[in-house]
Design a protein around this motif. Structure first.
Motif, PDB file in Angstrom:
ATOM      1  N   LEU A  20      82.421 -11.146  -0.205  1.00 52.25           N
ATOM      2  CA  LEU A  20      81.936  -9.767  -0.660  1.00 52.25           C
ATOM      3  C   LEU A  20      82.831  -8.997  -1.438  1.00 52.25           C
ATOM      4  O   LEU A  20      82.607  -8.377  -2.585  1.00 52.25           O
ATOM      5  CB  LEU A  20      81.196  -8.821   0.192  1.00 52.25           C
ATOM      6  CG  LEU A  20      80.743  -7.303  -0.074  1.00 52.25           C
ATOM      7  CD1 LEU A  20      79.711  -7.355  -1.342  1.00 52.25           C
ATOM      8  CD2 LEU A  20      80.157  -6.516   0.971  1.00 52.25           C
ATOM      9  N   ASN A  21      84.156  -9.070  -0.672  1.00 52.31           N
ATOM     10  CA  ASN A  21      85.304  -8.327  -1.466  1.00 52.31           C
ATOM     11  C   ASN A  21      85.616  -8.850  -2.822  1.00 52.31           C
ATOM     12  O   ASN A  21      85.926  -8.241  -3.515  1.00 52.31           O
ATOM     13  CB  ASN A  21      86.251  -8.446  -0.304  1.00 52.31           C
ATOM     14  CG  ASN A  21      86.191  -7.393   0.806  1.00 52.31           C
ATOM     15  OD1 ASN A  21      85.579  -6.495   0.871  1.00 52.31           O
ATOM     16  ND2 ASN A  21      87.090  -7.723   1.836  1.00 52.31           N
ATOM     17  N   LEU A  22      85.551 -10.100  -2.811  1.00 57.46           N
ATOM     18  CA  LEU A  22      85.973 -10.885  -4.046  1.00 57.46           C
ATOM     19  C   LEU A  22      84.937 -10.485  -4.959  1.00 57.46           C
ATOM     20  O   LEU A  22      85.304 -10.346  -5.969  1.00 57.46           O
ATOM     21  CB  LEU A  22      85.838 -12.631  -3.873  1.00 57.46           C
ATOM     22  CG  LEU A  22      87.193 -12.842  -3.203  1.00 57.46           C
ATOM     23  CD1 LEU A  22      87.133 -14.350  -2.734  1.00 57.46           C
ATOM     24  CD2 LEU A  22      88.436 -12.712  -4.149  1.00 57.46           C
ATOM     25  N   HIS A  41      82.712  -5.440 -10.144  1.00 59.89           N
ATOM     26  CA  HIS A  41      82.201  -3.932 -10.123  1.00 59.89           C
ATOM     27  C   HIS A  41      83.798  -3.365 -10.059  1.00 59.89           C
ATOM     28  O   HIS A  41      83.669  -2.110  -9.423  1.00 59.89           O
ATOM     29  CB  HIS A  41      81.655  -3.624  -8.987  1.00 59.89           C
ATOM     30  CG  HIS A  41      80.420  -4.301  -8.803  1.00 59.89           C
ATOM     31  ND1 HIS A  41      79.204  -4.287  -9.742  1.00 59.89           N
ATOM     32  CD2 HIS A  41      79.748  -5.101  -7.727  1.00 59.89           C
ATOM     33  CE1 HIS A  41      78.319  -4.933  -9.201  1.00 59.89           C
ATOM     34  NE2 HIS A  41      78.530  -5.529  -8.207  1.00 59.89           N
ATOM     35  N   TYR A  42      84.802  -3.826 -10.717  1.00 56.20           N
ATOM     36  CA  TYR A  42      86.015  -3.364 -10.402  1.00 56.20           C
ATOM     37  C   TYR A  42      86.293  -1.909 -10.758  1.00 56.20           C
ATOM     38  O   TYR A  42      86.974  -1.013 -10.373  1.00 56.20           O
ATOM     39  CB  TYR A  42      86.977  -4.123 -11.310  1.00 56.20           C
ATOM     40  CG  TYR A  42      88.431  -3.676 -10.703  1.00 56.20           C
ATOM     41  CD1 TYR A  42      89.079  -4.233  -9.540  1.00 56.20           C
ATOM     42  CD2 TYR A  42      89.455  -3.120 -11.446  1.00 56.20           C
ATOM     43  CE1 TYR A  42      90.292  -4.037  -9.175  1.00 56.20           C
ATOM     44  CE2 TYR A  42      90.803  -2.688 -10.964  1.00 56.20           C
ATOM     45  CZ  TYR A  42      91.190  -3.227  -9.727  1.00 56.20           C
ATOM     46  OH  TYR A  42      92.407  -2.799  -9.511  1.00 56.20           O
ATOM     47  N   GLY A  43      85.383  -1.602 -11.914  1.00 54.07           N
ATOM     48  CA  GLY A  43      85.640  -0.394 -12.539  1.00 54.07           C
ATOM     49  C   GLY A  43      84.829   0.992 -11.757  1.00 54.07           C
ATOM     50  O   GLY A  43      85.441   2.043 -11.759  1.00 54.07           O
ATOM     51  N   VAL A  44      84.258   0.480 -10.780  1.00 52.69           N
ATOM     52  CA  VAL A  44      83.501   1.633  -9.670  1.00 52.69           C
ATOM     53  C   VAL A  44      83.660   1.668  -8.347  1.00 52.69           C
ATOM     54  O   VAL A  44      83.244   2.572  -7.869  1.00 52.69           O
ATOM     55  CB  VAL A  44      81.938   1.252 -10.083  1.00 52.69           C
ATOM     56  CG1 VAL A  44      81.576   1.852 -11.647  1.00 52.69           C
ATOM     57  CG2 VAL A  44      81.164   0.088  -9.734  1.00 52.69           C
ATOM     58  N   GLU A  86      88.460  -0.328  -1.488  1.00 46.79           N
ATOM     59  CA  GLU A  86      87.731  -1.663  -1.754  1.00 46.79           C
ATOM     60  C   GLU A  86      88.634  -2.479  -2.804  1.00 46.79           C
ATOM     61  O   GLU A  86      88.699  -3.735  -2.724  1.00 46.79           O
ATOM     62  CB  GLU A  86      86.414  -1.425  -2.490  1.00 46.79           C
ATOM     63  CG  GLU A  86      85.294  -0.850  -1.540  1.00 46.79           C
ATOM     64  CD  GLU A  86      84.194  -0.733  -2.249  1.00 46.79           C
ATOM     65  OE1 GLU A  86      83.123  -0.511  -1.346  1.00 46.79           O
ATOM     66  OE2 GLU A  86      84.051   0.044  -3.314  1.00 46.79           O
ATOM     67  N   LYS A  87      89.213  -1.654  -3.658  1.00 45.65           N
ATOM     68  CA  LYS A  87      90.332  -2.607  -4.638  1.00 45.65           C
ATOM     69  C   LYS A  87      91.532  -3.340  -3.663  1.00 45.65           C
ATOM     70  O   LYS A  87      91.891  -4.331  -4.095  1.00 45.65           O
ATOM     71  CB  LYS A  87      90.920  -1.512  -5.460  1.00 45.65           C
ATOM     72  CG  LYS A  87      90.044  -0.929  -6.815  1.00 45.65           C
ATOM     73  CD  LYS A  87      90.515  -0.162  -7.711  1.00 45.65           C
ATOM     74  CE  LYS A  87      89.413   0.262  -8.624  1.00 45.65           C
ATOM     75  NZ  LYS A  87      90.018   1.210  -9.679  1.00 45.65           N
ATOM     76  N   GLU A  88      91.861  -2.560  -2.589  1.00 49.71           N
ATOM     77  CA  GLU A  88      93.001  -3.246  -1.848  1.00 49.71           C
ATOM     78  C   GLU A  88      92.575  -4.136  -1.174  1.00 49.71           C
ATOM     79  O   GLU A  88      93.019  -5.244  -1.000  1.00 49.71           O
ATOM     80  CB  GLU A  88      93.429  -2.178  -0.910  1.00 49.71           C
ATOM     81  CG  GLU A  88      94.404  -0.883  -1.639  1.00 49.71           C
ATOM     82  CD  GLU A  88      95.640  -1.512  -2.272  1.00 49.71           C
ATOM     83  OE1 GLU A  88      96.263  -2.555  -1.564  1.00 49.71           O
ATOM     84  OE2 GLU A  88      96.024  -1.015  -3.394  1.00 49.71           O
ATOM     85  N   ALA A  89      91.460  -4.122  -0.538  1.00 45.61           N
ATOM     86  CA  ALA A  89      90.682  -5.325   0.132  1.00 45.61           C
ATOM     87  C   ALA A  89      90.474  -6.498  -0.974  1.00 45.61           C
ATOM     88  O   ALA A  89      90.683  -7.796  -0.549  1.00 45.61           O
ATOM     89  CB  ALA A  89      89.205  -4.737   0.619  1.00 45.61           C
TER      90      ALA A  89
END
Length: 88
Positions: free
Chosen positions: A31-33, A39-42, A47-50
């Motif tokens: 899920l993190n990947l 959805h990187y922009g939102v 979550e970006k660190e994960a």
């Protein structure tokens, strides 16, 4: 991105699902990947660190697999070469 449709069997619940698109996942690391790739922009900073952590872990696992595969190919090559030398 086009994804392969995933479905959860009727009597089972997914381990986790995406908050943004609802896609089910069997494990939190997948899920993190997914969140980082789709959805990187939102996504939030945590979550970006994960995502970055899971990406690094996956790269390490892939490097280990490649080294093991290369080692097995080398062993196979020299094993066959030795057998040829003995039996030919």
């Amino acid at each position: 991105m086009d994804y392969i449709r995933t479905e959860v069997p009727p009597k089972q619940a997914p381990a986790t699902s995406c908050d943004y698109c609802g896609r089910p996942f069997a494990a939190q690391n997948r899920l993190n990947l997914h969140k980082g790739l789709a959805h990187y922009g939102v996504i939030s900073a945590s979550e970006k660190e994960a995502f970055k952590s899971e990406l690094a872990d996956e790269a390490t696992e892939l490097r280990t697999f490649r080294l093991k595969a290369l080692g097995m190919l080398v062993i196979l090559y020299f094993g066959l070469l030795l057998m040829y030398a003995i039996f030919a």
